[in-house]
Design a protein around this motif. Structure first.
Motif, PDB file in Angstrom:
ATOM      1  N   GLN A 158       1.710 -44.497 -33.418  1.00  0.00           N
ATOM      2  CA  GLN A 158       1.110 -43.841 -32.497  1.00  0.00           C
ATOM      3  C   GLN A 158       2.407 -43.413 -31.640  1.00  0.00           C
ATOM      4  OE1 GLN A 158      -2.729 -43.777 -31.795  1.00  0.00           O
ATOM      5  NE2 GLN A 158      -2.228 -44.048 -33.863  1.00  0.00           N
ATOM      6  N   SER A 160       4.107 -43.397 -28.162  1.00  0.00           N
ATOM      7  CA  SER A 160       3.933 -44.162 -27.137  1.00  0.00           C
ATOM      8  C   SER A 160       4.439 -43.424 -25.727  1.00  0.00           C
ATOM      9  CB  SER A 160       4.655 -45.459 -27.170  1.00  0.00           C
ATOM     10  OG  SER A 160       6.217 -45.131 -27.166  1.00  0.00           O
ATOM     11  N   THR A 196      -3.476 -46.053 -22.097  1.00  0.00           N
ATOM     12  CA  THR A 196      -4.065 -45.114 -22.807  1.00  0.00           C
ATOM     13  C   THR A 196      -5.714 -45.431 -22.378  1.00  0.00           C
ATOM     14  OG1 THR A 196      -4.927 -44.472 -24.961  1.00  0.00           O
ATOM     15  CG2 THR A 196      -4.698 -46.910 -24.634  1.00  0.00           C
ATOM     16  N   GLY A 200      -5.869 -45.376 -27.538  1.00  0.00           N
ATOM     17  CA  GLY A 200      -4.425 -45.218 -28.231  1.00  0.00           C
ATOM     18  C   GLY A 200      -4.072 -43.821 -28.842  1.00  0.00           C
ATOM     19  N   THR A 202      -3.406 -41.205 -27.048  1.00  0.00           N
ATOM     20  CA  THR A 202      -2.361 -40.714 -26.208  1.00  0.00           C
ATOM     21  C   THR A 202      -1.985 -41.708 -25.298  1.00  0.00           C
ATOM     22  OG1 THR A 202      -4.128 -39.754 -24.841  1.00  0.00           O
ATOM     23  CG2 THR A 202      -3.249 -38.329 -26.446  1.00  0.00           C
ATOM     24  N   TRP A 203      -0.902 -41.893 -24.960  1.00  0.00           N
ATOM     25  CA  TRP A 203      -0.306 -42.990 -24.227  1.00  0.00           C
ATOM     26  C   TRP A 203       0.626 -42.186 -23.069  1.00  0.00           C
ATOM     27  CZ3 TRP A 203      -1.020 -48.309 -24.374  1.00  0.00           C
ATOM     28  CH2 TRP A 203      -1.821 -48.650 -25.751  1.00  0.00           C
ATOM     29  N   SER A 204       0.467 -42.554 -21.863  1.00  0.00           N
ATOM     30  CA  SER A 204       1.088 -41.636 -20.799  1.00  0.00           C
ATOM     31  C   SER A 204       2.011 -42.953 -19.823  1.00  0.00           C
ATOM     32  CB  SER A 204       0.426 -40.930 -20.050  1.00  0.00           C
ATOM     33  OG  SER A 204      -0.636 -41.836 -19.325  1.00  0.00           O
TER      34      SER A 204
END
Length: 427
Positions: A158, A160, A196, A200, A202-204
């Motif tokens: 994914q 990060s 997220t 998971g 998308t992560w910000s």
């Protein structure tokens, strides 16, 4: 006999640090650092550490058995248990100057562990967390973020959004999760919190700073969460400081909390909305009962670094760390913890106390048949403060203890320059 007297004296009068809610419970004679501990229920748990160490307990941490032979070229950083038979252990190993991540899984209670295909070349894995039996996450160096939806058969990378090391991952529910990390070397301190809201995908980046490094994160609900860590500070000399961050709005803002320790913090766990524990360097254990507003020390009298803490319910928890250290508490309940400690150690005492535990009155007599009590009887509290002083002259002495707070108390009698000792618990 003199050595026994001295040992008991040291135990009974060592002050508040010894009489804490945690006691040593690691009967396995191994000296490998333990990095993580996790339980499936009140009885079954695993602890992992350096040199491929995997330990298992089936009686709530009273006894631990080795699950694997020690493999010197890899280190296990984190363990997550999804049921009594299934667990995941992650970490890494060095090959020359290169590092590689590993994921191990057991489906038969630790009898066998198999390698999972992770694809984590050049990445060390630091933390693993499963939201259900199939869905799990693993994080590590260079911002690596892995996810599985098939119980570890396959792991997908994914994005990060960070290149900083990620040290801990935690999910509030199937969709909302957090990962924390950073670096701290006294020159380039950095910390990061990413989150997220879509399981998971998308992560910000939610929070970043150039001051601290975060080692662990834990949430009590979707709004309230805690992150712990530390930082190096140069000011003529090097200082290492611990700290706690708290959010009450799902991570939109994080506030620094004074936690009463200067030691680096490595792990945090909350048993409910108000009660939480954090552990760290030099045997540091701190506890809050008011949702993190105030923290108090629960030092267990050891100096080994503690790396992980986990509670099976509101009452029982374990902490593991350096030199194979395993600590146990019965809910932070000092009375029960000390009962178990004293029962397992079976310490010799000169003065017999009954009833023990006591509520209102205690009766004291000598453990040596026919010996009379003659001298001042002193009762000390857990902080070493003298609570009661009473003259004894006979075969038995009765003392009123109804006014004493709950806790463990020690008794001392001086007779012709010789000290005699006893102990009791006030409930």
């Amino acid at each position: 006999m003199k050595k026994i007297f001295l040992l008991l004296s040291a135990f009974l009068f060592a002050g508040p640090n010894l009489f804490a809610q945690w006691y040593i419970h690691n009967p396995i004679p191994q000296n490998k650092q333990l990095n993580s501990v996790c339980f499936a229920d009140a009885n079954t748990g695993f602890a992992v550490g350096d040199d491929g160490t995997i330990l298992k307990t089936t009686n709530g941490g009273k006894e631990w058995t080795n699950q694997t032979s020690e493999i010197p070229f890899y280190w296990l950083s984190s363990v997550c248990v999804t049921d009594t038979n299934t667990a995941y252990a992650i970490g890494g190993y060095m090959l020359g100057f290169m590092q590689y991540g590993i994921i191990l899984k057991t489906t038969n209670g630790g009898t066998d562990w198999t390698y999972q295909t992770s694809g984590t070349f050049y990445h060390w894995l630091s933390s693993v967390y499963f939201t259900d039996k199939n869905t799990g996450y693993a994080v590590g160096s260079f911002g690596i973020m892995l996810k599985t939806t098939d119980g570890g058969k396959t792991w997908d990378n994914q994005y990060s959004g960070t290149n900083l090391p990620l040290n801990s991952v935690y999910f509030v529910n199937a969709n909302i999760g957090y990962a924390v990390g950073g670096i701290a070397d006294g020159i380039n301190n950095q910390q990061i919190i990413i989150n997220t809201t879509d399981g998971g995908s998308t992560w910000s980046t939610q929070y970043s700073s150039t001051t601290y490094m975060l080692n662990a994160v834990c949430f009590t609900d979707k709004n309230n969460g805690y992150a712990v860590g530390g930082y190096y500070h140069y000011n003529d000399s090097l200082y290492v400081l611990g700290f706690i961050l708290k959010t009450t709005n799902g991570g939109n803002t994080w506030d620094t909390i004074l936690c009463g320790t200067t030691n680096w913090l490595t792990s945090v766990y909350f048993t409910n909305a108000n009660t939480g524990y954090a552990v760290g360097k030099s045997g540091t254990i701190i506890n809050t009962d008011d949702a993190g507003k105030t923290w108090t020390s629960q030092s267990c009298g050891i100096s080994e670094n503690l790396n992980s803490v986990f509670f099976t319910n509101n009452e029982t928890g374990c902490a593991v760390g350096q030199k194979g250290t395993i600590l146990k508490t019965t809910g932070g309940n000092m009375l029960q913890g000390m009962k178990e400690y004293l029962q397992t150690r079976k310490l010799h005492t000169d003065l017999l106390v009954s009833p023990n535990p006591a509520n209102e009155k205690i009766s004291i007599e000598s453990s040596e048949q026919g010996m009379y009590l003659n001298g001042n009887i002193l009762v000390y509290g857990m902080n070493g403060q003298e609570m009661i002083r009473q003259q004894a002259n006979g075969s038995k002495l009765e003392i009123n203890v109804c006014f004493l707070p709950k806790g463990l108390y020690s008794i001392k009698m001086m007779n012709h320059g010789k000290a005699f000792y006893g102990k009791f618990i006030k409930e």
